[in-house]
Design a protein around this motif. Structure first.
Motif, PDB file in Angstrom:
ATOM      1  N   ILE A 167       4.747  -6.092  -8.138  1.00 53.97           N
ATOM      2  CA  ILE A 167       4.774  -4.628  -8.043  1.00 53.97           C
ATOM      3  C   ILE A 167       4.094  -4.166  -6.770  1.00 53.97           C
ATOM      4  O   ILE A 167       4.581  -3.265  -6.065  1.00 53.97           O
ATOM      5  CB  ILE A 167       4.096  -3.999  -9.273  1.00 53.97           C
ATOM      6  CG1 ILE A 167       4.969  -4.253 -10.495  1.00 53.97           C
ATOM      7  CG2 ILE A 167       3.894  -2.517  -9.073  1.00 53.97           C
ATOM      8  CD1 ILE A 167       4.390  -3.713 -11.738  1.00 53.97           C
ATOM      9  N   ALA A 168       2.968  -4.808  -6.440  1.00 59.95           N
ATOM     10  CA  ALA A 168       2.266  -4.451  -5.204  1.00 59.95           C
ATOM     11  C   ALA A 168       3.177  -4.673  -4.003  1.00 59.95           C
ATOM     12  O   ALA A 168       3.148  -3.905  -3.036  1.00 59.95           O
ATOM     13  CB  ALA A 168       0.999  -5.273  -5.067  1.00 59.95           C
ATOM     14  N   ALA A 169       4.018  -5.724  -4.063  1.00 58.35           N
ATOM     15  CA  ALA A 169       4.941  -5.984  -2.961  1.00 58.35           C
ATOM     16  C   ALA A 169       5.911  -4.819  -2.794  1.00 58.35           C
ATOM     17  O   ALA A 169       6.171  -4.372  -1.675  1.00 58.35           O
ATOM     18  CB  ALA A 169       5.709  -7.278  -3.220  1.00 58.35           C
ATOM     19  N   ILE A 170       6.414  -4.294  -3.922  1.00 57.49           N
ATOM     20  CA  ILE A 170       7.361  -3.175  -3.839  1.00 57.49           C
ATOM     21  C   ILE A 170       6.664  -1.940  -3.267  1.00 57.49           C
ATOM     22  O   ILE A 170       7.197  -1.244  -2.404  1.00 57.49           O
ATOM     23  CB  ILE A 170       7.968  -2.889  -5.227  1.00 57.49           C
ATOM     24  CG1 ILE A 170       8.733  -4.133  -5.689  1.00 57.49           C
ATOM     25  CG2 ILE A 170       8.884  -1.688  -5.184  1.00 57.49           C
ATOM     26  CD1 ILE A 170       9.163  -4.086  -7.116  1.00 57.49           C
ATOM     27  N   LEU A 171       5.419  -1.699  -3.734  1.00 52.65           N
ATOM     28  CA  LEU A 171       4.649  -0.577  -3.182  1.00 52.65           C
ATOM     29  C   LEU A 171       4.453  -0.755  -1.678  1.00 52.65           C
ATOM     30  O   LEU A 171       4.522   0.207  -0.910  1.00 52.65           O
ATOM     31  CB  LEU A 171       3.273  -0.511  -3.844  1.00 52.65           C
ATOM     32  CG  LEU A 171       3.088   0.366  -5.068  1.00 52.65           C
ATOM     33  CD1 LEU A 171       1.641   0.313  -5.504  1.00 52.65           C
ATOM     34  CD2 LEU A 171       3.465   1.796  -4.743  1.00 52.65           C
ATOM     35  N   ALA A 172       4.197  -2.009  -1.266  1.00 50.92           N
ATOM     36  CA  ALA A 172       3.947  -2.271   0.155  1.00 50.92           C
ATOM     37  C   ALA A 172       5.191  -1.975   0.985  1.00 50.92           C
ATOM     38  O   ALA A 172       5.086  -1.477   2.108  1.00 50.92           O
ATOM     39  CB  ALA A 172       3.496  -3.712   0.366  1.00 50.92           C
ATOM     40  N   ILE A 173       6.372  -2.268   0.440  1.00 48.66           N
ATOM     41  CA  ILE A 173       7.603  -1.930   1.164  1.00 48.66           C
ATOM     42  C   ILE A 173       7.647  -0.432   1.416  1.00 48.66           C
ATOM     43  O   ILE A 173       7.878   0.034   2.530  1.00 48.66           O
ATOM     44  CB  ILE A 173       8.879  -2.326   0.361  1.00 48.66           C
ATOM     45  CG1 ILE A 173       8.922  -3.811   0.124  1.00 48.66           C
ATOM     46  CG2 ILE A 173      10.131  -1.855   1.067  1.00 48.66           C
ATOM     47  CD1 ILE A 173      10.157  -4.261  -0.613  1.00 48.66           C
ATOM     48  N   ILE A 174       7.394   0.347   0.343  1.00 54.43           N
ATOM     49  CA  ILE A 174       7.458   1.800   0.467  1.00 54.43           C
ATOM     50  C   ILE A 174       6.474   2.286   1.522  1.00 54.43           C
ATOM     51  O   ILE A 174       6.822   3.064   2.405  1.00 54.43           O
ATOM     52  CB  ILE A 174       7.157   2.467  -0.890  1.00 54.43           C
ATOM     53  CG1 ILE A 174       8.158   1.970  -1.933  1.00 54.43           C
ATOM     54  CG2 ILE A 174       7.185   3.969  -0.777  1.00 54.43           C
ATOM     55  CD1 ILE A 174       7.796   2.353  -3.342  1.00 54.43           C
ATOM     56  N   PHE A 175       5.231   1.790   1.443  1.00 54.65           N
ATOM     57  CA  PHE A 175       4.220   2.271   2.373  1.00 54.65           C
ATOM     58  C   PHE A 175       4.507   1.860   3.809  1.00 54.65           C
ATOM     59  O   PHE A 175       4.224   2.601   4.737  1.00 54.65           O
ATOM     60  CB  PHE A 175       2.817   1.797   1.940  1.00 54.65           C
ATOM     61  CG  PHE A 175       2.168   2.738   0.987  1.00 54.65           C
ATOM     62  CD1 PHE A 175       2.640   2.865  -0.308  1.00 54.65           C
ATOM     63  CD2 PHE A 175       1.112   3.519   1.377  1.00 54.65           C
ATOM     64  CE1 PHE A 175       2.070   3.743  -1.192  1.00 54.65           C
ATOM     65  CE2 PHE A 175       0.516   4.409   0.503  1.00 54.65           C
ATOM     66  CZ  PHE A 175       0.995   4.519  -0.788  1.00 54.65           C
ATOM     67  N   SER A 176       5.062   0.660   3.990  1.00 55.61           N
ATOM     68  CA  SER A 176       5.298   0.232   5.379  1.00 55.61           C
ATOM     69  C   SER A 176       6.396   1.076   6.027  1.00 55.61           C
ATOM     70  O   SER A 176       6.419   1.266   7.233  1.00 55.61           O
ATOM     71  CB  SER A 176       5.648  -1.255   5.429  1.00 55.61           C
ATOM     72  OG  SER A 176       6.916  -1.464   4.853  1.00 55.61           O
ATOM     73  N   ARG A 177       7.301   1.612   5.205  1.00 54.61           N
ATOM     74  CA  ARG A 177       8.377   2.451   5.772  1.00 54.61           C
ATOM     75  C   ARG A 177       7.853   3.778   6.282  1.00 54.61           C
ATOM     76  O   ARG A 177       8.489   4.437   7.087  1.00 54.61           O
ATOM     77  CB  ARG A 177       9.482   2.708   4.717  1.00 54.61           C
ATOM     78  CG  ARG A 177      10.325   1.507   4.414  1.00 54.61           C
ATOM     79  CD  ARG A 177      10.875   0.893   5.666  1.00 54.61           C
ATOM     80  NE  ARG A 177      10.579  -0.526   5.671  1.00 54.61           N
ATOM     81  CZ  ARG A 177      10.570  -1.271   6.762  1.00 54.61           C
ATOM     82  NH1 ARG A 177      10.818  -0.754   7.922  1.00 54.61           N
ATOM     83  NH2 ARG A 177      10.269  -2.542   6.690  1.00 54.61           N
ATOM     84  N   PHE A 178       6.692   4.248   5.794  1.00 52.80           N
ATOM     85  CA  PHE A 178       6.117   5.506   6.280  1.00 52.80           C
ATOM     86  C   PHE A 178       5.759   5.403   7.748  1.00 52.80           C
ATOM     87  O   PHE A 178       5.590   6.412   8.411  1.00 52.80           O
ATOM     88  CB  PHE A 178       4.862   5.876   5.479  1.00 52.80           C
ATOM     89  CG  PHE A 178       5.180   6.531   4.176  1.00 52.80           C
ATOM     90  CD1 PHE A 178       5.779   7.776   4.142  1.00 52.80           C
ATOM     91  CD2 PHE A 178       4.848   5.927   2.978  1.00 52.80           C
ATOM     92  CE1 PHE A 178       6.061   8.391   2.934  1.00 52.80           C
ATOM     93  CE2 PHE A 178       5.134   6.532   1.772  1.00 52.80           C
ATOM     94  CZ  PHE A 178       5.748   7.760   1.745  1.00 52.80           C
ATOM     95  N   GLY A 179       5.640   4.198   8.255  1.00 54.42           N
ATOM     96  CA  GLY A 179       5.305   3.991   9.655  1.00 54.42           C
ATOM     97  C   GLY A 179       6.280   4.682  10.591  1.00 54.42           C
ATOM     98  O   GLY A 179       5.923   5.047  11.709  1.00 54.42           O
ATOM     99  N   GLY A 180       7.522   4.879  10.159  1.00 56.83           N
ATOM    100  CA  GLY A 180       8.535   5.508  10.999  1.00 56.83           C
ATOM    101  C   GLY A 180       8.280   6.978  11.272  1.00 56.83           C
ATOM    102  O   GLY A 180       8.875   7.554  12.179  1.00 56.83           O
ATOM    103  N   ILE A 181       7.381   7.596  10.491  1.00 56.69           N
ATOM    104  CA  ILE A 181       7.167   9.041  10.656  1.00 56.69           C
ATOM    105  C   ILE A 181       6.573   9.367  12.020  1.00 56.69           C
ATOM    106  O   ILE A 181       6.963  10.327  12.666  1.00 56.69           O
ATOM    107  CB  ILE A 181       6.232   9.564   9.531  1.00 56.69           C
ATOM    108  CG1 ILE A 181       6.966   9.487   8.200  1.00 56.69           C
ATOM    109  CG2 ILE A 181       5.800  10.996   9.812  1.00 56.69           C
ATOM    110  CD1 ILE A 181       6.155   9.887   7.028  1.00 56.69           C
ATOM    111  N   ILE A 182       5.606   8.528  12.456  1.00 58.44           N
ATOM    112  CA  ILE A 182       4.957   8.818  13.741  1.00 58.44           C
ATOM    113  C   ILE A 182       5.853   8.337  14.894  1.00 58.44           C
ATOM    114  O   ILE A 182       6.289   7.206  14.881  1.00 58.44           O
ATOM    115  CB  ILE A 182       3.582   8.121  13.817  1.00 58.44           C
ATOM    116  CG1 ILE A 182       2.653   8.794  12.817  1.00 58.44           C
ATOM    117  CG2 ILE A 182       3.010   8.243  15.228  1.00 58.44           C
ATOM    118  CD1 ILE A 182       1.245   8.287  12.857  1.00 58.44           C
TER     119      ILE A 182
END
Lengths: 222, 191
Positions: free
Chosen positions: B176-191
């Motif tokens: 589950i943490a891996a799935i959360l990590a995918i979501i969070f790493s995609r936020f990197g595109g905002i900046i």
């Protein structure tokens, strides 16, 4: 417990990472390549063996032990932190590339629960030689565990296995043969959690299977 | 000002302390089975992190650097953090019993929490000034709390899910943490 049992318990039965889930942070962070995992193992090995030795030397001297007992945790921490500083300085001087790729996780060996855990659970109540054997076993068990994780991650994510510096095994031909690209996700944080989770599940499945077999054997004999 | 907002956002989401820097995994897996305990642990970590990072930053700048003994960093930091946690515990017990009741049991666990020492060292190695240090530490702490809270909600639901036997406990939590990590790493595109 004889020396052999004492040594092997750290590798399989009480493996600090796969069985007790200690020292998780570095095992997830530095397993992006086999080289990093080997470097981390060297650091943990040095600190764990020496801290076990020094702490059991202190605690097996009855006069000193009485003196130290009320403040033993701070004493352990000072011993461990000193050893970690030595590792940090030696790595910075002789293995700079490894030093920078392990980064903050070298000083963080201080708060690695395995080391303080072994000091409190084993070294404080056993003889120096036994403690050294225990430390060697535990450090090797931990090292083998993080190397396993890093082999999966580096191979799946990069198609290579870096043993040390230029000594690198290139396995991309397997991916070429299958006509796919290496899965870069595995060297990213996602891959750390996923690989660790799947390896743990596999180990649990094997252990459960083993237990069932033993139970059946007992039932048949009874 | 822009810089500070950027720093805060990246500390909170992109460089999230649990999901991308792997600090504080032990409490992440250990204390996240209930929402209330995740909240308590998160609060305690923010509190201790802010105090210890401020103290270690000042010590590093005005003592270790002034006397040119920066190689003592690891030893000094861990001793300062360990004794600070003790002091905070005693202080809270005396001054604010309700707060002590809420955070008390988590405080001893924090001494060996690599997140606290990790952030103290990161603040030094990233060469933050005092204001940047405060912003960075606060938002790293908030990020910790945020992920702990999401994760504890997922785990509460997980208690009723039909999980395969081999995956029970830590393995499914890591997936589950891996799935959360995918979501969070995609936020990197905002900046």
């Amino acid at each position: 417990m004889n020396n052999k049992e004492n040594f092997f318990k750290g590798i399989i039965k009480e493996n600090p990472l796969f069985v007790s889930l200690l020292g998780m942070c570095p095992s997830l962070a530095v397993t992006t390549s086999l080289e990093n995992a080997i470097g981390m193992t060297l650091g943990v090995f040095f600190v764990l063996v020496l801290s076990n030795f020094i702490i059991s030397l202190i605690m097996s001297n009855s006069k000193l032990a009485d003196l130290v007992k009320p403040v033993r945790i701070p004493v352990y921490i000072v011993v461990i932190a000193t050893l970690v500083t030595i590792v940090e300085m030696v790595m910075h001087a002789y293995l700079p590339s490894l030093y920078f790729s392990l980064g903050v996780f070298i000083p963080l060996i201080v708060v690695n629960c395995i080391i303080l855990g072994r000091a409190e659970a084993f070294a404080s109540s056993n003889k120096p030689l036994d403690s050294v054997i225990d430390g060697v076993g535990m450090a090797l068990g931990y090292g083998l565990a993080i190397m396993t994780i890093s082999i999966f991650r580096e191979f799946l994510g990069n198609g290579t296995l870096t043993v040390w510096g230029d000594l690198q095994v290139n396995l991309t031909f397997i991916f070429d043969f299958l006509k796919i690209e290496p899965i870069a996700m595995f060297v990213q944080p996602v891959g750390a959690f996923l690989t660790f989770g799947l390896i743990l599940a596999t180990i649990t499945a094997i252990a459960n299977n083993h237990k069932n077999k033993l139970a059946k054997k007992v039932a048949n004999n009874g | 000002m822009d810089n500070l907002i950027m720093l805060a956002f990246s500390a909170f989401i992109i460089e999230n302390i649990i999901l991308s820097q792997f600090l504080g995994i032990c409490p992440f897996l250990g204390v996240s089975t209930k929402r209330s305990s995740a909240l308590g642990m998160g609060m305690a970590v923010i509190f201790v992190m802010l105090i210890s990072s401020s103290v270690t930053w000042l010590l590093y700048k005005y003592v270790l650097e002034a006397f040119d003994i920066t190689y003592m960093r690891t030893i000094v930091f861990i001793l300062v953090i360990a004794s600070l946690v003790q002091m905070v515990e005693t202080f809270l017990k005396k001054v604010s019993p309700p707060l002590y009741k809420a955070l008390g049991i988590y405080l001893p666990l924090i001494t060996t929490n690599c997140a606290v020492l990790g952030v103290a060292i990161l603040n030094i190695s990233k060469e933050h000034n005092f204001l940047e240090m405060l912003v960075y530490t606060t938002f790293i702490g908030l990020g910790f709390l945020f992920v702990m809270y999401i994760f504890s909600m997922l785990r509460e639901k997980l208690d009723f899910a039909p999980v395969p036997k081999a995956f029970k406990g830590a393995p499914i939590a890591l997936v589950i943490a891996a799935i959360l990590a995918i979501i969070f790493s995609r936020f990197g595109g905002i900046i």
